[in-house]
Design a protein around this motif. Structure first.
Motif, mmCIF file in Angstrom:
data_model
loop_
_atom_site.group_PDB
_atom_site.id
_atom_site.type_symbol
_atom_site.label_atom_id
_atom_site.label_comp_id
_atom_site.label_asym_id
_atom_site.label_seq_id
_atom_site.Cartn_x
_atom_site.Cartn_y
_atom_site.Cartn_z
ATOM 1 N N VAL A 1 0.970 -1.320 -0.256
ATOM 2 C CA VAL A 1 0.001 0.170 0.351
ATOM 3 C C VAL A 1 0.796 1.185 0.129
ATOM 4 C CG1 VAL A 1 -2.115 0.581 1.210
ATOM 5 C CG2 VAL A 1 -1.504 -1.266 1.340
ATOM 6 N N LEU A 2 1.147 1.740 -1.224
ATOM 7 C CA LEU A 2 1.378 3.544 -1.550
ATOM 8 C C LEU A 2 1.150 4.245 -2.114
ATOM 9 C CD1 LEU A 2 3.684 4.795 0.512
ATOM 10 C CD2 LEU A 2 5.108 3.953 -1.495
ATOM 11 N N ALA A 3 -0.213 3.490 -2.908
ATOM 12 C CA ALA A 3 -1.262 5.109 -3.918
ATOM 13 C C ALA A 3 -1.475 5.758 -3.218
ATOM 14 C CB ALA A 3 -1.793 4.584 -4.643
ATOM 15 N N PHE A 4 -1.391 7.086 -3.202
ATOM 16 C CA PHE A 4 -2.289 7.897 -2.892
ATOM 17 C C PHE A 4 -3.680 7.866 -2.393
ATOM 18 C CE2 PHE A 4 -1.391 9.783 -6.453
ATOM 19 C CZ PHE A 4 -3.088 10.837 -6.463
ATOM 20 N N ARG A 5 -4.155 7.429 -3.614
ATOM 21 C CA ARG A 5 -5.679 6.743 -3.825
ATOM 22 C C ARG A 5 -5.684 5.852 -3.428
ATOM 23 N NH1 ARG A 5 -4.004 9.017 -9.500
ATOM 24 N NH2 ARG A 5 -4.723 11.145 -9.366
ATOM 25 N N THR A 6 -5.820 5.113 -3.271
ATOM 26 C CA THR A 6 -5.241 3.859 -1.926
ATOM 27 C C THR A 6 -6.229 3.899 -0.739
ATOM 28 O OG1 THR A 6 -3.970 2.297 -3.134
ATOM 29 C CG2 THR A 6 -5.302 1.213 -1.092
ATOM 30 N N HIS A 7 -7.021 4.041 -0.984
ATOM 31 C CA HIS A 7 -8.156 3.533 0.742
ATOM 32 C C HIS A 7 -8.725 2.616 1.326
ATOM 33 C CE1 HIS A 7 -6.875 8.714 -0.323
ATOM 34 N NE2 HIS A 7 -8.203 8.228 -0.684
ATOM 35 N N ARG A 8 -9.186 3.101 2.264
ATOM 36 C CA ARG A 8 -10.071 1.861 2.838
ATOM 37 C C ARG A 8 -11.327 0.933 1.883
ATOM 38 N NH1 ARG A 8 -14.432 1.174 8.445
ATOM 39 N NH2 ARG A 8 -15.226 -0.939 7.401
ATOM 40 N N GLN A 9 -11.533 1.384 1.088
ATOM 41 C CA GLN A 9 -12.803 1.504 0.081
ATOM 42 C C GLN A 9 -11.638 0.223 -1.109
ATOM 43 O OE1 GLN A 9 -14.196 4.196 -1.930
ATOM 44 N NE2 GLN A 9 -16.408 2.703 -2.700
ATOM 45 N N THR A 10 -10.364 1.015 -1.410
ATOM 46 C CA THR A 10 -10.128 -0.542 -1.915
ATOM 47 C C THR A 10 -9.332 -1.642 -1.368
ATOM 48 O OG1 THR A 10 -8.488 1.475 -2.583
ATOM 49 C CG2 THR A 10 -8.083 -0.074 -3.804
ATOM 50 N N ILE A 11 -9.327 -1.763 -0.260
ATOM 51 C CA ILE A 11 -8.552 -2.935 0.503
ATOM 52 C C ILE A 11 -9.977 -3.657 0.833
ATOM 53 C CG2 ILE A 11 -7.699 -3.417 2.799
ATOM 54 C CD1 ILE A 11 -5.696 -2.014 1.661
ATOM 55 N N ASP A 12 -11.421 -3.206 1.138
ATOM 56 C CA ASP A 12 -12.683 -4.045 1.309
ATOM 57 C C ASP A 12 -12.576 -4.644 -0.305
ATOM 58 O OD1 ASP A 12 -12.580 -3.261 3.276
ATOM 59 O OD2 ASP A 12 -14.221 -1.934 3.017
ATOM 60 N N LEU A 13 -12.482 -3.849 -1.042
ATOM 61 C CA LEU A 13 -12.458 -4.333 -2.658
ATOM 62 C C LEU A 13 -11.352 -5.555 -2.814
ATOM 63 C CD1 LEU A 13 -13.841 -4.421 -6.062
ATOM 64 C CD2 LEU A 13 -12.371 -2.658 -6.204
ATOM 65 N N THR A 14 -10.283 -5.311 -2.556
ATOM 66 C CA THR A 14 -9.133 -6.147 -2.469
ATOM 67 C C THR A 14 -9.906 -7.392 -2.206
ATOM 68 O OG1 THR A 14 -7.214 -4.383 -2.875
ATOM 69 C CG2 THR A 14 -7.016 -7.090 -2.534
ATOM 70 N N LEU A 15 -10.693 -7.651 -1.063
ATOM 71 C CA LEU A 15 -10.462 -8.930 0.715
ATOM 72 C C LEU A 15 -12.239 -9.370 -0.854
ATOM 73 C CD1 LEU A 15 -10.538 -6.978 3.633
ATOM 74 C CD2 LEU A 15 -9.200 -9.359 2.814
ATOM 75 N N ASP A 16 -12.975 -8.400 -1.272
ATOM 76 C CA ASP A 16 -13.925 -9.257 -1.987
ATOM 77 C C ASP A 16 -13.642 -9.988 -3.145
ATOM 78 O OD1 ASP A 16 -15.804 -7.846 -0.091
ATOM 79 O OD2 ASP A 16 -16.219 -6.409 -1.084
ATOM 80 N N ILE A 17 -12.615 -9.271 -3.800
ATOM 81 C CA ILE A 17 -11.893 -10.311 -5.294
ATOM 82 C C ILE A 17 -11.094 -11.195 -4.873
ATOM 83 C CG2 ILE A 17 -10.179 -9.456 -7.122
ATOM 84 C CD1 ILE A 17 -10.888 -6.555 -7.210
ATOM 85 N N LEU A 18 -10.552 -11.523 -3.764
ATOM 86 C CA LEU A 18 -9.750 -12.295 -3.394
ATOM 87 C C LEU A 18 -10.752 -14.130 -2.944
ATOM 88 C CD1 LEU A 18 -6.944 -10.839 -1.015
ATOM 89 C CD2 LEU A 18 -6.146 -12.324 -3.289
#
Ligand SMILES: *Cc1c(COP(=O)(O)O)cnc(C)c1O
Length: 481
Positions: free
Chosen positions: A456-473
């Motif tokens: 995680v280091l993109a400035f546009r990565t926020h909690r929503q992105t991480i939740d999306l990643t978990l859903d995709i996994l």
């Protein structure tokens, strides 16, 4: 004479096309503005990774030649062949390798710097531009605990910054060709490959290189370093350089820099810290907790195009001993004689391999001044918590095995399927994530094990992105099992 003036008139008429009038500039600016606005407005819904069959080869269909092409047609080419295939590095879904940045005010800084084209290589030529760059590197020095007498240079990135640091170390320790075979360099197997590259480019390939063992968190084992150095001295070798990582690329591990500093001091080692990924985390309290001891270094690398979210092309190297940096890089040329005598501020050209260089300071100064430091500090702390949040949530999903608590913002993991080959399953999982494209994760091999990384280091990565990643996994695992 007539012939010459006729020819000059003809040539000038064509050459003047290099200078569009304000009326001609307006539609160009508008077209680029429209394109970038559309890009930014849709950034959250654009895919992070797209595999195309042609892989951008369509760009070759319009070769460079004498015929002018309109801006709209060119922007269509950019959209189709450049901004579509591959990784969208501006996306918050970029969670692979070390993600990139691209904060908007930097683009305006580049625009300013490119239009005015100030030359920040030599103090005499553009003292204000050089002072701006020095102010920025002094600010960076204050972040890592270096004195404000340290020298700093804005480079194109961390690789060149590592090269400058290692060349400076080589000359400061007088590692001449005769000394090379008995001179020793210490680093871990997780040091960035640009360090190995810099060692080779610096002509130090034939030094003795020791891979210092690491602890369970993949940090350099300081007592092992001490043992190696002591044994090497006893064997008549000459230890001269240790490279510590302030955030490894693979797992984000931070080597124990205070202990390495003690050992370096005891044995006269030059301590170089590669903080290309991690050093800017020292801007926030959470980061400072794990980055203690950076101030012990002789030279340090930090990448604004990573930790300050700048567009690519911004690295930095700081060296405590300005004279050592100058000694390794200065040059006196006859055609530069006008610049002699301007000793007020050291010239970037005298502490780096570059003479003519882009005025990199503007793309960093403008956003820092426009926004203040607070949003950068908050974003860095946010990234650390997002990595921890991801790891916690992943642990709640049955079947995942996660790596150690991240020092900074990289989490490693793999899925353990109920049957079948683990590596093969995780390779297919990464492929499925790439084919999906909403987020981009990369993989690595650590301790002979195939693992997936989330960085995680993109400035546009926020909690929503991480939740999306978990859903995709979860989604991909369901479809693969
Ligand atoms: C990215 C990185 C580098 C190389 O920096 P570039 O800016 O890509 O040249 C060096 N070291 C580490 C730890 C990195 O993450």
């Amino acid at each position: 004479m007539r012939l010459i003036t006729d020819r000059l008139r003809d040539l000038e008429a064509i050459a003047r096309r290099l200078e569009p009038s304000e009326a001609e500039r307006a539609p160009l600016i508008q077209a680029v503005l429209n394109y970038t606005n559309e890009f930014l407005n849709s950034i959250d819904t654009r895919l992070t990774y797209i595999e195309t069959a042609d892989k951008g080869s369509g760009i070759y269909d319009s070769p460079i030649g004498d015929t002018p092409v309109g801006i709209d047609e060119l922007l269509t080419m950019v959209a189709t062949h450049v901004d579509r295939p591959g990784i969208n590095c501006a996306s918050g879904g970029h969670l692979g390798y070390i993600p990139g940045g691209g904060i908007f005010p930097s683009a305006l800084g580049d625009y300013l710097a490119d239009v005015t084209n100030r030359y920040a290589g030599v103090f005499f030529a553009n003292p204000g531009a050089v002072r701006m760059e020095h102010m920025l590197t002094r600010w960076m020095a204050s972040i890592v605990g270096f004195p404000d007498t340290a020298a700093g240079n804005l480079t194109s990135g961390g690789s060149i910054a590592n090269l400058v640091g290692i060349v400076t170390a080589r000359d400061a320790r007088e590692i001449t060709s005769r000394e090379i075979p008995r001179s020793v360099i210490y680093l871990t197997a997780h040091a960035h490959h640009s360090v190995d590259k810099a060692i080779r480019i610096a002509g130090l390939r034939e030094c003795v290189t020791r891979h210092v063992p690491m602890d369970a968190g993949h940090r350099m084992d300081a007592s092992a370093l001490e043992r190696l150095v002591t044994a090497d001295i006893a064997a008549g070798l000459r230890p001269f350089l240790v490279v510590a990582s302030a955030g490894t690329t693979d797992v984000g591990a931070v080597d124990p820099m205070s202990a390495i500093g003690d050992i370096s001091e005891r044995h006269g080692l030059w301590m170089h810290v590669d903080g290309a990924y991690g050093a800017f985390f020292a801007l926030c309290d959470e980061g400072r907790k794990v980055l203690g001891g950076m101030d012990r270094a002789d030279s340090i690398v930090m990448d604004p195009h990573k930790g300050l979210f700048l567009p690519y092309g911004s690295g930095a190297v700081l060296v405590k001993d300005t004279r050592a940096m100058q000694h390794a890089h200065f040059y006196v040329a006859n055609y530069m004689q006008d610049t002699a005598g301007s000793r007020d501020e050291v010239s970037p050209a005298d502490i780096s391999p570059e003479l003519t260089k882009p005025f990199r300071g503007m793309r960093l100064w403008l956003p820092l001044k426009l926004l203040g430091v607070a949003p950068f500090r908050a974003a860095l702390e946010e990234k650390m918590w997002l990595a921890r949040y991801f790891r916690e949530r992943l642990l709640e999903i049955p079947g995942f095995e996660v790596g150690p608590m991240p020092d900074l913002s990289v989490v490693t993991f793999r899925y353990l399927p109920s049957r079948g080959d683990v590596t093969e399953f995780n390779q297919r999982l990464v492929q499925a994530i790439h084919a999906d494209g909403r987020v981009f994760l990369s993989s690595s091999v650590i301790d002979d094990q195939f693992i997936i990384r989330l960085a995680v280091l993109a400035f546009r990565t926020h909690r929503q992105t991480i939740d999306l990643t978990l859903d995709i996994l979860k989604e991909k695992i369901a479809s693969l099992t």
